[in-house]
Design a protein around this motif. Structure first.
Motif, PDB file in Angstrom:
ATOM      1  N   MET A  76       0.833  -1.193   0.000  1.00 31.62           N
ATOM      2  CA  MET A  76       0.000   0.000   0.000  1.00 31.62           C
ATOM      3  C   MET A  76       0.875   1.254   0.000  1.00 31.62           C
ATOM      4  SD  MET A  76      -2.651   1.287   2.889  1.00 31.62           S
ATOM      5  CE  MET A  76      -3.333  -0.342   3.030  1.00 31.62           C
ATOM      6  N   PHE A  77       1.926   1.271   0.892  1.00 32.13           N
ATOM      7  CA  PHE A  77       2.797   2.423   0.973  1.00 32.13           C
ATOM      8  C   PHE A  77       3.471   2.701  -0.363  1.00 32.13           C
ATOM      9  CE2 PHE A  77       3.417   1.791   5.779  1.00 32.13           C
ATOM     10  CZ  PHE A  77       2.347   2.633   6.037  1.00 32.13           C
ATOM     11  N   GLU A  78       3.925   1.640  -1.030  1.00 37.72           N
ATOM     12  CA  GLU A  78       4.658   1.830  -2.281  1.00 37.72           C
ATOM     13  C   GLU A  78       3.771   2.479  -3.341  1.00 37.72           C
ATOM     14  OE1 GLU A  78       6.549  -1.691  -3.594  1.00 37.72           O
ATOM     15  OE2 GLU A  78       7.924  -1.814  -1.885  1.00 37.72           O
ATOM     16  N   ARG A  79       2.494   2.131  -3.346  1.00 35.05           N
ATOM     17  CA  ARG A  79       1.575   2.739  -4.312  1.00 35.05           C
ATOM     18  C   ARG A  79       1.452   4.235  -4.055  1.00 35.05           C
ATOM     19  NH1 ARG A  79      -4.382   0.516  -4.102  1.00 35.05           N
ATOM     20  NH2 ARG A  79      -4.246   1.611  -2.115  1.00 35.05           N
ATOM     21  N   TYR A  80       1.308   4.601  -2.777  1.00 37.61           N
ATOM     22  CA  TYR A  80       1.206   6.014  -2.418  1.00 37.61           C
ATOM     23  C   TYR A  80       2.515   6.749  -2.707  1.00 37.61           C
ATOM     24  CZ  TYR A  80      -3.001   4.668   0.181  1.00 37.61           C
ATOM     25  OH  TYR A  80      -4.232   4.190   0.542  1.00 37.61           O
ATOM     26  N   LEU A  81       3.635   6.099  -2.380  1.00 36.59           N
ATOM     27  CA  LEU A  81       4.936   6.729  -2.602  1.00 36.59           C
ATOM     28  C   LEU A  81       5.186   6.961  -4.083  1.00 36.59           C
ATOM     29  CD1 LEU A  81       7.099   4.695  -0.044  1.00 36.59           C
ATOM     30  CD2 LEU A  81       6.273   7.037   0.199  1.00 36.59           C
ATOM     31  N   SER A  82       4.773   5.996  -4.912  1.00 37.26           N
ATOM     32  CA  SER A  82       4.931   6.156  -6.359  1.00 37.26           C
ATOM     33  C   SER A  82       4.099   7.319  -6.867  1.00 37.26           C
ATOM     34  CB  SER A  82       4.537   4.868  -7.073  1.00 37.26           C
ATOM     35  OG  SER A  82       5.390   3.796  -6.702  1.00 37.26           O
ATOM     36  N   ALA A  83       2.888   7.458  -6.311  1.00 42.31           N
ATOM     37  CA  ALA A  83       2.011   8.560  -6.733  1.00 42.31           C
ATOM     38  C   ALA A  83       2.631   9.909  -6.397  1.00 42.31           C
ATOM     39  CB  ALA A  83       0.644   8.427  -6.058  1.00 42.31           C
ATOM     40  N   LEU A  84       3.400   9.955  -5.319  1.00 40.10           N
ATOM     41  CA  LEU A  84       4.043  11.211  -4.913  1.00 40.10           C
ATOM     42  C   LEU A  84       5.461  11.352  -5.461  1.00 40.10           C
ATOM     43  CD1 LEU A  84       2.900  11.333  -1.169  1.00 40.10           C
ATOM     44  CD2 LEU A  84       2.053  12.735  -3.057  1.00 40.10           C
ATOM     45  N   GLN A  85       5.902  10.355  -6.243  1.00 41.56           N
ATOM     46  CA  GLN A  85       7.233  10.359  -6.856  1.00 41.56           C
ATOM     47  C   GLN A  85       8.333  10.418  -5.795  1.00 41.56           C
ATOM     48  OE1 GLN A  85       7.026  13.653  -9.631  1.00 41.56           O
ATOM     49  NE2 GLN A  85       6.037  12.404 -11.178  1.00 41.56           N
ATOM     50  N   TYR A  86       8.157   9.612  -4.759  1.00 35.22           N
ATOM     51  CA  TYR A  86       9.181   9.540  -3.717  1.00 35.22           C
ATOM     52  C   TYR A  86      10.415   8.839  -4.290  1.00 35.22           C
ATOM     53  CZ  TYR A  86      11.391   8.492   0.786  1.00 35.22           C
ATOM     54  OH  TYR A  86      12.255   8.403   1.840  1.00 35.22           O
ATOM     55  N   PRO A  87      11.622   9.398  -4.116  1.00 32.71           N
ATOM     56  CA  PRO A  87      12.815   8.857  -4.790  1.00 32.71           C
ATOM     57  C   PRO A  87      13.297   7.517  -4.243  1.00 32.71           C
ATOM     58  CG  PRO A  87      13.417  10.667  -3.314  1.00 32.71           C
ATOM     59  CD  PRO A  87      11.917  10.629  -3.359  1.00 32.71           C
ATOM     60  N   ARG A  88      12.824   7.095  -3.060  1.00 41.72           N
ATOM     61  CA  ARG A  88      13.340   5.854  -2.462  1.00 41.72           C
ATOM     62  C   ARG A  88      12.224   4.822  -2.275  1.00 41.72           C
ATOM     63  NH1 ARG A  88      15.407   6.860   2.905  1.00 41.72           N
ATOM     64  NH2 ARG A  88      16.169   4.728   2.743  1.00 41.72           N
ATOM     65  N   VAL A  89      11.390   4.662  -3.281  1.00 43.35           N
ATOM     66  CA  VAL A  89      10.319   3.669  -3.210  1.00 43.35           C
ATOM     67  C   VAL A  89      10.932   2.279  -3.043  1.00 43.35           C
ATOM     68  CG1 VAL A  89       8.403   2.598  -4.437  1.00 43.35           C
ATOM     69  CG2 VAL A  89       8.774   5.058  -4.617  1.00 43.35           C
ATOM     70  N   GLY A  90      10.436   1.528  -2.081  1.00 42.75           N
ATOM     71  CA  GLY A  90      10.948   0.197  -1.814  1.00 42.75           C
ATOM     72  C   GLY A  90      12.090   0.177  -0.817  1.00 42.75           C
ATOM     73  N   GLN A  91      12.606   1.356  -0.452  1.00 43.54           N
ATOM     74  CA  GLN A  91      13.721   1.421   0.491  1.00 43.54           C
ATOM     75  C   GLN A  91      13.322   2.048   1.818  1.00 43.54           C
ATOM     76  OE1 GLN A  91      17.010   3.431  -1.397  1.00 43.54           O
ATOM     77  NE2 GLN A  91      16.799   2.289  -3.298  1.00 43.54           N
ATOM     78  N   LEU A  92      12.128   2.611   1.889  1.00 40.28           N
ATOM     79  CA  LEU A  92      11.706   3.291   3.111  1.00 40.28           C
ATOM     80  C   LEU A  92      11.411   2.278   4.210  1.00 40.28           C
ATOM     81  CD1 LEU A  92      10.799   5.822   4.666  1.00 40.28           C
ATOM     82  CD2 LEU A  92       8.517   5.489   3.666  1.00 40.28           C
TER      83      LEU A  92
END
Length: 250
Positions: A1-17
């Motif tokens: 779920m977090f990764e989907r939200y992070l991708s939507a916000l273009q977070y640079p460390r998706v999968g590493q948080l």
């Protein structure tokens, strides 16, 4: 779920948080405020930039939560991060409403073109009119789950699914006919362990899963017994049916 939200916000460390890591958590909250939420003025964010000074940062974070009115019933980091992510996504849409509105309009035009060759079917399902993403619907889902004694979950749709399962299993007509049995909670801490004593959280989860598996097996055995009885009633020899027996002679 977090990764989907992070991708939507273009977070640079998706999968590493890793929000369980205090420094990661502090850095991520600062990134959200700096890049997406921008509630504080730039100079007002200085205390939150001190991610290597936990005490000072925590004081600033507690005040920040009050300022942006983060709900007080959220207790864990996962719940708080989920709320902050959804809040940031809402702001992102507001800032770029024209861009998203044009995309939505294009999709609607495409759907309308497809409908011209397909007969229109009017739905009589009242749920089709619901907005499952509205704040009122989210709040209602959480209140229903709380009323049923279901643990809080940041995803209101999952809370709603859990409520549906509880209602269908515990509040159907057959279940309501049964006498409610009250007593002491099952002593889950007693008995043999699962071999995960070095990690108490995993050990607790494993014990709970074991109890759920035992319950499933018991339900399966009950269903098997009922099936056997039903088959015997169908295949029974009438000559052995005691309901046809008579005593005495004519």
């Amino acid at each position: 779920m977090f990764e989907r939200y992070l991708s939507a916000l273009q977070y640079p460390r998706v999968g590493q948080l890793n929000i369980d890591d205090p420094k990661d958590f502090r850095s991520f909250v600062l990134w959200l405020e700096d890049q997406k939420i921008r509630f504080l003025p730039i100079d007002g964010r200085e205390p939150m930039r001190k991610i290597n000074a936990p005490e000072e940062w925590n004081r600033a974070y507690e005040k920040y939560k009050q300022d942006i009115r983060l709900p007080t019933h959220l207790k864990t980091k996962q719940e708080e991060v989920t709320w902050l992510l959804l809040y940031a996504i809402r702001l992102e849409y507001t800032d770029n409403a024209d861009q998203y509105r044009s995309i939505t309009g294009a999709r609607k035009a495409e759907e309308q073109a497809k409908k011209t060759s397909v007969p229109e079917v009017l739905s009589t399902n009242p749920f089709d009119e619901f907005d499952f993403t509205s704040a009122d619907f989210e709040d209602g889902s959480w209140k229903l789950a709380e009323r049923l004694g279901i643990a809080y979950h940041p995803d209101h749709l999952l809370s709603l699914q859990a409520a549906s399962k509880v209602i269908s299993s515990a509040y159907n007509k057959e279940a309501l006919k049964e006498r409610v049995i009250t007593g002491q909670p099952f002593p889950i801490e007693q008995g043999s362990g699962m071999g995960l004593e070095t990690n108490q959280d995993l050990e607790q989860c494993a014990r709970i899963l074991r109890l759920l598996q035992i319950q499933n097996i018991r339900q399966l055995q009950t269903t098997i017994n009922e099936t056997i009885v039903a088959v015997q009633n169908v295949t029974a020899d009438p000559r052995t049916d005691t309901s046809l027996g008579k005593v005495g002679m004519k």
